[in-house]
Design a protein around this motif. Sequence first.
Motif, PDB file in Angstrom:
ATOM      1  N   SER A  13      60.097  20.783  35.564  1.00  0.00           N
ATOM      2  CA  SER A  13      60.994  19.585  35.131  1.00  0.00           C
ATOM      3  C   SER A  13      60.919  19.501  33.414  1.00  0.00           C
ATOM      4  O   SER A  13      59.646  20.019  33.112  1.00  0.00           O
ATOM      5  N   PRO A  14      61.717  19.139  32.726  1.00  0.00           N
ATOM      6  CA  PRO A  14      61.661  18.828  31.326  1.00  0.00           C
ATOM      7  C   PRO A  14      60.459  18.296  31.009  1.00  0.00           C
ATOM      8  O   PRO A  14      59.746  18.449  30.161  1.00  0.00           O
ATOM      9  N   MET A  15      59.997  16.948  31.849  1.00  0.00           N
ATOM     10  CA  MET A  15      58.837  16.292  31.637  1.00  0.00           C
ATOM     11  C   MET A  15      57.663  16.994  32.023  1.00  0.00           C
ATOM     12  O   MET A  15      56.534  17.059  31.099  1.00  0.00           O
ATOM     13  N   SER A  16      57.845  17.727  33.033  1.00  0.00           N
ATOM     14  CA  SER A  16      56.482  18.576  33.382  1.00  0.00           C
ATOM     15  C   SER A  16      56.116  19.643  32.426  1.00  0.00           C
ATOM     16  O   SER A  16      55.003  19.832  32.169  1.00  0.00           O
ATOM     17  N   ALA A  17      57.032  20.363  32.012  1.00  0.00           N
ATOM     18  CA  ALA A  17      57.085  21.328  30.986  1.00  0.00           C
ATOM     19  C   ALA A  17      56.562  20.971  29.641  1.00  0.00           C
ATOM     20  O   ALA A  17      55.755  21.566  28.993  1.00  0.00           O
ATOM     21  N   SER A 343      71.042  -2.011  30.248  1.00  0.00           N
ATOM     22  CA  SER A 343      71.441  -0.622  29.877  1.00  0.00           C
ATOM     23  C   SER A 343      71.117   0.330  30.827  1.00  0.00           C
ATOM     24  O   SER A 343      70.510   0.117  31.743  1.00  0.00           O
ATOM     25  N   VAL A 344      71.779   1.532  30.622  1.00  0.00           N
ATOM     26  CA  VAL A 344      71.791   2.621  31.625  1.00  0.00           C
ATOM     27  C   VAL A 344      71.116   3.773  30.844  1.00  0.00           C
ATOM     28  O   VAL A 344      71.224   4.821  31.014  1.00  0.00           O
ATOM     29  N   LEU A 345      70.127   3.166  29.911  1.00  0.00           N
ATOM     30  CA  LEU A 345      69.371   4.252  29.066  1.00  0.00           C
ATOM     31  C   LEU A 345      68.540   4.943  30.195  1.00  0.00           C
ATOM     32  O   LEU A 345      68.162   6.353  30.121  1.00  0.00           O
ATOM     33  N   VAL A 346      68.010   4.515  31.311  1.00  0.00           N
ATOM     34  CA  VAL A 346      67.201   4.965  32.303  1.00  0.00           C
ATOM     35  C   VAL A 346      67.741   6.331  32.764  1.00  0.00           C
ATOM     36  O   VAL A 346      67.357   7.302  32.925  1.00  0.00           O
ATOM     37  N   GLN A 347      69.201   6.187  33.023  1.00  0.00           N
ATOM     38  CA  GLN A 347      69.872   7.071  33.669  1.00  0.00           C
ATOM     39  C   GLN A 347      70.320   8.351  32.640  1.00  0.00           C
ATOM     40  O   GLN A 347      70.503   9.536  32.942  1.00  0.00           O
ATOM     41  N   PHE A 348      70.055   8.013  31.481  1.00  0.00           N
ATOM     42  CA  PHE A 348      70.649   8.876  30.293  1.00  0.00           C
ATOM     43  C   PHE A 348      69.318   9.848  29.891  1.00  0.00           C
ATOM     44  O   PHE A 348      69.366  10.566  29.283  1.00  0.00           O
ATOM     45  N   THR A 349      68.093   8.927  30.282  1.00  0.00           N
ATOM     46  CA  THR A 349      66.893   9.752  29.650  1.00  0.00           C
ATOM     47  C   THR A 349      66.721  11.205  30.256  1.00  0.00           C
ATOM     48  O   THR A 349      66.410  12.036  29.377  1.00  0.00           O
ATOM     49  N   PHE A 350      66.803  11.391  31.417  1.00  0.00           N
ATOM     50  CA  PHE A 350      66.634  12.899  32.148  1.00  0.00           C
ATOM     51  C   PHE A 350      67.678  13.674  31.601  1.00  0.00           C
ATOM     52  O   PHE A 350      67.157  14.784  30.971  1.00  0.00           O
ATOM     53  N   PRO A 351      69.073  13.487  31.412  1.00  0.00           N
ATOM     54  CA  PRO A 351      69.728  14.250  30.882  1.00  0.00           C
ATOM     55  C   PRO A 351      69.595  14.626  29.533  1.00  0.00           C
ATOM     56  O   PRO A 351      69.919  15.889  29.081  1.00  0.00           O
ATOM     57  N   ILE A 352      69.213  13.970  28.592  1.00  0.00           N
ATOM     58  CA  ILE A 352      68.954  14.053  27.305  1.00  0.00           C
ATOM     59  C   ILE A 352      67.623  14.895  27.158  1.00  0.00           C
ATOM     60  O   ILE A 352      67.538  15.778  26.289  1.00  0.00           O
ATOM     61  N   THR A 353      66.461  14.788  27.861  1.00  0.00           N
ATOM     62  CA  THR A 353      65.461  15.520  27.925  1.00  0.00           C
ATOM     63  C   THR A 353      65.880  17.205  28.402  1.00  0.00           C
ATOM     64  O   THR A 353      65.277  18.025  27.778  1.00  0.00           O
ATOM     65  N   LYS A 354      66.603  17.238  29.493  1.00  0.00           N
ATOM     66  CA  LYS A 354      67.201  18.304  30.059  1.00  0.00           C
ATOM     67  C   LYS A 354      67.961  19.143  29.020  1.00  0.00           C
ATOM     68  O   LYS A 354      67.772  20.172  28.658  1.00  0.00           O
ATOM     69  N   LEU A 355      68.813  18.390  28.083  1.00  0.00           N
ATOM     70  CA  LEU A 355      69.445  19.208  27.016  1.00  0.00           C
ATOM     71  C   LEU A 355      68.577  19.453  25.972  1.00  0.00           C
ATOM     72  O   LEU A 355      68.766  20.634  25.511  1.00  0.00           O
ATOM     73  N   LEU A 356      67.748  18.751  25.736  1.00  0.00           N
ATOM     74  CA  LEU A 356      66.548  19.219  24.609  1.00  0.00           C
ATOM     75  C   LEU A 356      65.745  20.175  24.752  1.00  0.00           C
ATOM     76  O   LEU A 356      65.638  21.150  24.259  1.00  0.00           O
ATOM     77  N   LYS A 357      65.499  20.340  26.361  1.00  0.00           N
ATOM     78  CA  LYS A 357      64.849  21.700  26.840  1.00  0.00           C
ATOM     79  C   LYS A 357      65.424  22.795  26.560  1.00  0.00           C
ATOM     80  O   LYS A 357      65.135  23.989  26.241  1.00  0.00           O
ATOM     81  N   ARG A 358      66.952  22.644  26.943  1.00  0.00           N
ATOM     82  CA  ARG A 358      67.841  23.697  26.619  1.00  0.00           C
ATOM     83  C   ARG A 358      68.003  24.209  25.486  1.00  0.00           C
ATOM     84  O   ARG A 358      68.025  25.285  24.997  1.00  0.00           O
ATOM     85  N   MET A 359      67.971  23.244  24.316  1.00  0.00           N
ATOM     86  CA  MET A 359      68.199  23.477  23.090  1.00  0.00           C
ATOM     87  C   MET A 359      66.855  24.000  22.121  1.00  0.00           C
ATOM     88  O   MET A 359      66.829  24.868  21.468  1.00  0.00           O
TER      89      MET A 359
END
Length: 465
Positions: A13-17, A343-359
């Motif tokens: 996962s982005p966090m584990s990586a 806030s729904v920041l919690v739900q946004f955090t993983f997609p953001i890190t996934k996008l950051l990993k892809r970039m």
Amino acid sequence: MAVTEEISSPPLSPMSAAFASSSISILPVFKFEVPINEHSVIELLRNELVPFNDRLSSVLHTDKKSVQRWRKVDFNVKDLVVAPTFPSGLSPEEYDQHLHEYLSKIGTEVFPKDRPLWEVHIIKYPTTIGGGAVVFKLSHAIGDGYSLISLLMKGFQRADDPSLPLTFPNVSLRPKAVRTNGCGFTLKCFNTISDVGVMMLRGRCLKDHKTAVRSGKPQLHLEPIVVSTINLPLEDIRQVKAKVQGSVNDVITGVIHYAIHLYMFKKKEDLGGDRMTSMAMLNMRSLRSFDNINEMMKAGIWGNGSISLPTPIPTFVPEKHIDRDPLEFVVRAKKSMKRIRDSVLVQFTFPITKLLKRMKGAEGVAEFIYSTLNNTTTLITNVIGPNDKMAMAGYPISDFFYILTGVPQSIVFTVISYIGSLKVAVTMEKGFIDSQLFTLCMKEAFQKILQEACDKDCKGVRNPS
């Protein structure tokens, strides 16, 4: 070490990586009532713990598509077990000090890339509460606190009856359903946009001010640390919780914030106008309809399912310090947690890190996480531990805590419950924070908050230990 096979698992996962690219490790520390035998520990590792999950017998491997996965290797468990030598003839208090200095030493050491990302250190010297200690050091890439606690619980037993399973506090983990009207939906959208923006700024340029608890020194994760531990009775925590109608997390966050406030006041530092933030770790597994911690442990969900969310630390101008109600810090912590839920920041955090990993790849995510922590004042992480006294390989455990190392902050708090107490471990930048003074401030903060919760007429308020 000989490679055997690449285990059939999805990519990290982005966090584990990100954690694989960092030096952050989790160090659970177990103190025993009697001296422990090294052979018993090795057999427990070989027969119970290592077979429990493939990651403990694997190294990180990048495949042909540049994707990180786990690859199994042949290795000798004994190679990952260390028994350090301390000077002989010292008192238990002196050996406790050597243990804490040893934690600082191994905490800054990097795992070799050609072997599994864990090791065990057996301390064969008496402590103030027992006959020795065992320290597990595990890379955060293997899993977060709940993953590692479930691993350790697999090889541990109840000290009173090994045939019975360990039990955990029966606390509700499932978030309460909240009906949202039009105004509530608008508020959530506004809070989410604001929070996402602030999160991105914190990962780049938005920094807390330098204070008596934040040095802002470069490469702080490599600096020596001092470790201090405090026990807070859960019975007293629940009294404060009932008074403010909050949660245990609200109480412990409020105590920590008040302790920081007291420490800065005693250091004669201006308390007004400073931007100070604590990053609170949130376990994402709690969003998966688990009713309690026992269900979560049985599910055996491995990996890194936690994220850190910002909570402001209250500051006041010096002349108003004396008028502060200690409970106000708990109430403000409760409001901050509620603000996060709006806030729904919690739900946004993983997609953001996934996008950051892809970039930018795993290194980009690691850099973002490191920068976020480096730009804030402190990190608070907590795990629910067992109700029962534990034993490892038949040796009763008298005390248990854990710390995080490799974190770029001058002060970090790790909390776990164990047989009626909250075990709070504080890691502090050596030579910068006065560890003895801060420990006293933690105890004073808890006593004052508890006394206020009891309306100043509570009998038998206990001192934290």
